[in-house]
Design a protein around this motif. Structure first.
Motif, PDB file in Angstrom:
ATOM      1  N   GLY A   1       0.475  -4.056  17.035  1.00 13.27           N
ATOM      2  CA  GLY A   1      -0.627  -3.707  16.142  1.00 13.27           C
ATOM      3  C   GLY A   1      -0.188  -3.183  14.793  1.00 13.27           C
ATOM      4  N   GLN A   2       1.020  -3.550  14.356  1.00 12.88           N
ATOM      5  CA  GLN A   2       1.436  -3.109  13.015  1.00 12.88           C
ATOM      6  C   GLN A   2       0.461  -3.667  11.987  1.00 12.88           C
ATOM      7  OE1 GLN A   2       5.415  -4.260  11.763  1.00 12.88           O
ATOM      8  NE2 GLN A   2       5.266  -3.080   9.861  1.00 12.88           N
ATOM      9  N   SER A   3      -0.071  -2.771  11.144  1.00 14.39           N
ATOM     10  CA  SER A   3      -1.072  -3.206  10.168  1.00 14.39           C
ATOM     11  C   SER A   3      -0.632  -2.979   8.727  1.00 14.39           C
ATOM     12  CB  SER A   3      -2.409  -2.496  10.429  1.00 14.39           C
ATOM     13  OG  SER A   3      -2.257  -1.106  10.278  1.00 14.39           O
ATOM     14  N   VAL A   4       0.374  -2.155   8.522  1.00 11.86           N
ATOM     15  CA  VAL A   4       0.909  -1.935   7.165  1.00 11.86           C
ATOM     16  C   VAL A   4       2.390  -2.304   7.209  1.00 11.86           C
ATOM     17  CG1 VAL A   4       1.342  -0.269   5.328  1.00 11.86           C
ATOM     18  CG2 VAL A   4      -0.771  -0.107   6.664  1.00 11.86           C
TER      19      VAL A   4
ATOM     20  N   HIS B   1       4.814   7.162  12.991  1.00 12.72           N
ATOM     21  CA  HIS B   1       3.650   8.026  13.239  1.00 12.72           C
ATOM     22  C   HIS B   1       4.134   9.311  13.915  1.00 12.72           C
ATOM     23  CE1 HIS B   1       0.452   4.790  12.869  1.00 12.72           C
ATOM     24  NE2 HIS B   1       1.509   4.033  13.088  1.00 12.72           N
TER      25      HIS B   1
ATOM     26  N   ASN C   1       5.225   1.089  15.255  1.00 15.55           N
ATOM     27  CA  ASN C   1       4.679  -0.204  15.659  1.00 15.55           C
ATOM     28  C   ASN C   1       5.404  -1.312  14.899  1.00 15.55           C
ATOM     29  OD1 ASN C   1       2.686   0.841  17.429  1.00 15.55           O
ATOM     30  ND2 ASN C   1       1.417   1.390  15.675  1.00 15.55           N
TER      31      ASN C   1
ATOM     32  N   LEU D   1       0.820  -1.216   0.000  1.00 17.61           N
ATOM     33  CA  LEU D   1       0.000   0.000   0.000  1.00 17.61           C
ATOM     34  C   LEU D   1       0.853   1.265   0.000  1.00 17.61           C
ATOM     35  CD1 LEU D   1      -2.842   1.310   0.492  1.00 17.61           C
ATOM     36  CD2 LEU D   1      -2.367   1.054   2.934  1.00 17.61           C
ATOM     37  N   PHE D   2       1.856   1.310   0.874  1.00 15.75           N
ATOM     38  CA  PHE D   2       2.646   2.543   0.976  1.00 15.75           C
ATOM     39  C   PHE D   2       3.557   2.727  -0.244  1.00 15.75           C
ATOM     40  CE2 PHE D   2       2.301   3.056   5.911  1.00 15.75           C
ATOM     41  CZ  PHE D   2       0.959   3.350   5.766  1.00 15.75           C
TER      42      PHE D   2
ATOM     43  N   PHE E   1       2.775  11.861   4.846  1.00 19.28           N
ATOM     44  CA  PHE E   1       1.400  12.120   4.429  1.00 19.28           C
ATOM     45  C   PHE E   1       0.487  11.923   5.631  1.00 19.28           C
ATOM     46  CE2 PHE E   1       0.505   7.540   4.255  1.00 19.28           C
ATOM     47  CZ  PHE E   1       1.774   7.019   3.989  1.00 19.28           C
ATOM     48  N   ARG E   2      -0.752  12.439   5.512  1.00 24.19           N
ATOM     49  CA  ARG E   2      -1.687  12.360   6.633  1.00 24.19           C
ATOM     50  C   ARG E   2      -2.275  10.952   6.738  1.00 24.19           C
ATOM     51  NH1 ARG E   2      -1.602  17.247   8.542  1.00 24.19           N
ATOM     52  NH2 ARG E   2      -1.367  18.972   7.078  1.00 24.19           N
ATOM     53  N   ASP E   3      -2.390  10.480   7.994  1.00 22.56           N
ATOM     54  CA  ASP E   3      -3.021   9.184   8.232  1.00 22.56           C
ATOM     55  C   ASP E   3      -4.516   9.285   7.902  1.00 22.56           C
ATOM     56  OD1 ASP E   3      -2.147   6.567  10.262  1.00 22.56           O
ATOM     57  OD2 ASP E   3      -4.268   6.876   9.788  1.00 22.56           O
ATOM     58  N   VAL E   4      -5.072   8.282   7.227  1.00 26.67           N
ATOM     59  CA  VAL E   4      -6.506   8.319   6.865  1.00 26.67           C
ATOM     60  C   VAL E   4      -7.425   8.187   8.075  1.00 26.67           C
ATOM     61  CG1 VAL E   4      -6.694   7.600   4.454  1.00 26.67           C
ATOM     62  CG2 VAL E   4      -6.387   5.869   6.202  1.00 26.67           C
ATOM     63  N   ARG E   5      -6.911   7.610   9.164  1.00 29.29           N
ATOM     64  CA  ARG E   5      -7.716   7.484  10.392  1.00 29.29           C
ATOM     65  C   ARG E   5      -6.977   8.166  11.535  1.00 29.29           C
ATOM     66  NH1 ARG E   5      -8.843   2.882   7.576  1.00 29.29           N
ATOM     67  NH2 ARG E   5      -6.956   1.825   8.311  1.00 29.29           N
TER      68      ARG E   5
ATOM     69  N   HIS F   1       6.976   2.672   8.927  1.00 31.65           N
ATOM     70  CA  HIS F   1       6.420   4.025   9.017  1.00 31.65           C
ATOM     71  C   HIS F   1       6.495   4.525  10.435  1.00 31.65           C
ATOM     72  CE1 HIS F   1       3.225   1.029   9.443  1.00 31.65           C
ATOM     73  NE2 HIS F   1       2.667   1.856  10.324  1.00 31.65           N
TER      74      HIS F   1
ATOM     75  N   LEU G   1       2.218  10.141   8.786  1.00 30.18           N
ATOM     76  CA  LEU G   1       3.075   8.962   8.669  1.00 30.18           C
ATOM     77  C   LEU G   1       4.292   9.363   7.847  1.00 30.18           C
ATOM     78  CD1 LEU G   1       0.309   6.337   7.766  1.00 30.18           C
ATOM     79  CD2 LEU G   1       1.337   6.740  10.020  1.00 30.18           C
TER      80      LEU G   1
HETATM   81  P1  AMP Z   1       0.292   0.684  11.914  1.00 31.38           P
HETATM   82  O1  AMP Z   1      -0.923   0.178  12.605  1.00 31.38           O
HETATM   83  O2  AMP Z   1       1.352   1.210  12.837  1.00 31.38           O
HETATM   84  O3  AMP Z   1       0.835  -0.311  10.909  1.00 31.38           O
HETATM   85  O4  AMP Z   1      -0.181   1.980  11.114  1.00 31.38           O
HETATM   86  C1  AMP Z   1      -0.708   1.951   9.838  1.00 31.38           C
HETATM   87  C2  AMP Z   1      -1.425   3.245   9.653  1.00 31.38           C
HETATM   88  O5  AMP Z   1      -1.681   3.433   8.272  1.00 31.38           O
HETATM   89  C3  AMP Z   1      -2.782   3.325  10.362  1.00 31.38           C
HETATM   90  O6  AMP Z   1      -2.773   4.383  11.310  1.00 31.38           O
HETATM   91  C4  AMP Z   1      -3.767   3.561   9.230  1.00 31.38           C
HETATM   92  O7  AMP Z   1      -4.808   4.435   9.582  1.00 31.38           O
HETATM   93  C5  AMP Z   1      -2.874   4.147   8.143  1.00 31.38           C
HETATM   94  N1  AMP Z   1      -3.345   3.960   6.780  1.00 31.38           N
HETATM   95  C6  AMP Z   1      -3.830   2.839   6.218  1.00 31.38           C
HETATM   96  N2  AMP Z   1      -4.122   3.052   4.920  1.00 31.38           N
HETATM   97  C7  AMP Z   1      -3.794   4.357   4.663  1.00 31.38           C
HETATM   98  C8  AMP Z   1      -3.871   5.177   3.505  1.00 31.38           C
HETATM   99  N3  AMP Z   1      -4.320   4.714   2.333  1.00 31.38           N
HETATM  100  N4  AMP Z   1      -3.463   6.464   3.619  1.00 31.38           N
HETATM  101  C9  AMP Z   1      -3.011   6.950   4.793  1.00 31.38           C
HETATM  102  N5  AMP Z   1      -2.912   6.219   5.916  1.00 31.38           N
HETATM  103  C10 AMP Z   1      -3.300   4.935   5.855  1.00 31.38           C
END
Ligand code: AMP
Length: 112
Positions: free
Chosen positions: A91-94, A100, A85, A4-5, A27-31, A98, A39
């Protein structure tokens, strides 16, 4: 290329970019979880901090320097927090390294 990134770096996915240099993109976090939530990512694809080696020290320093510039640009004069993370417990999700940048309100400690 499924990252994604990496797609955000390539402008294949839109994002609100706030800072860019040769090695990093911010860039700005979407949430957002704070009034400022950006991020900062390396343009080089690296999955996680735990995947880095001492050879990545320069890149990691560039990330922190870029985060400092983001904080200044966002006028976070009363403080900010940098978070990375790594792995499931954090809770790393991407899975592209990155950092924050959180600010614009008082942040509690310890984090959840
Ligand atoms: P982490 O949980 O530390 O892996 O953080 C991943 C972050 O990426 C989360 O805070 C998401 O809200 C953010 N995120 C996911 N998709 C996007 C996107 N398309 N643009 C900007 N931020 C995103």
């Amino acid at each position: 290329m499924g990252c994604l990134f990496c797609k955000i770096i390539a402008r294949e996915i839109p994002s609100q970019i706030i800072l860019e240099d040769e090695h990093t993109l911010a860039f700005r976090d979407v949430r957002p979880v704070a009034p400022t939530h950006a991020l900062v990512i390396p343009k080089k694809h690296v999955v996680a901090i735990s995947d880095t080696t001492d050879e990545d020290a320069l890149m990691l320093g560039q990330l922190v320097s870029a985060a400092r510039r983001v904080a200044k640009q966002e006028n976070l004069t009363s403080g900010f927090r940098l978070v990375i993370n790594d792995g499931p417990d954090a809770g790393q999700s991407v899975f592209h390294v990155h950092l924050h940048v959180l600010g614009g309100r008082a942040l509690s400690w310890p984090p959840g």
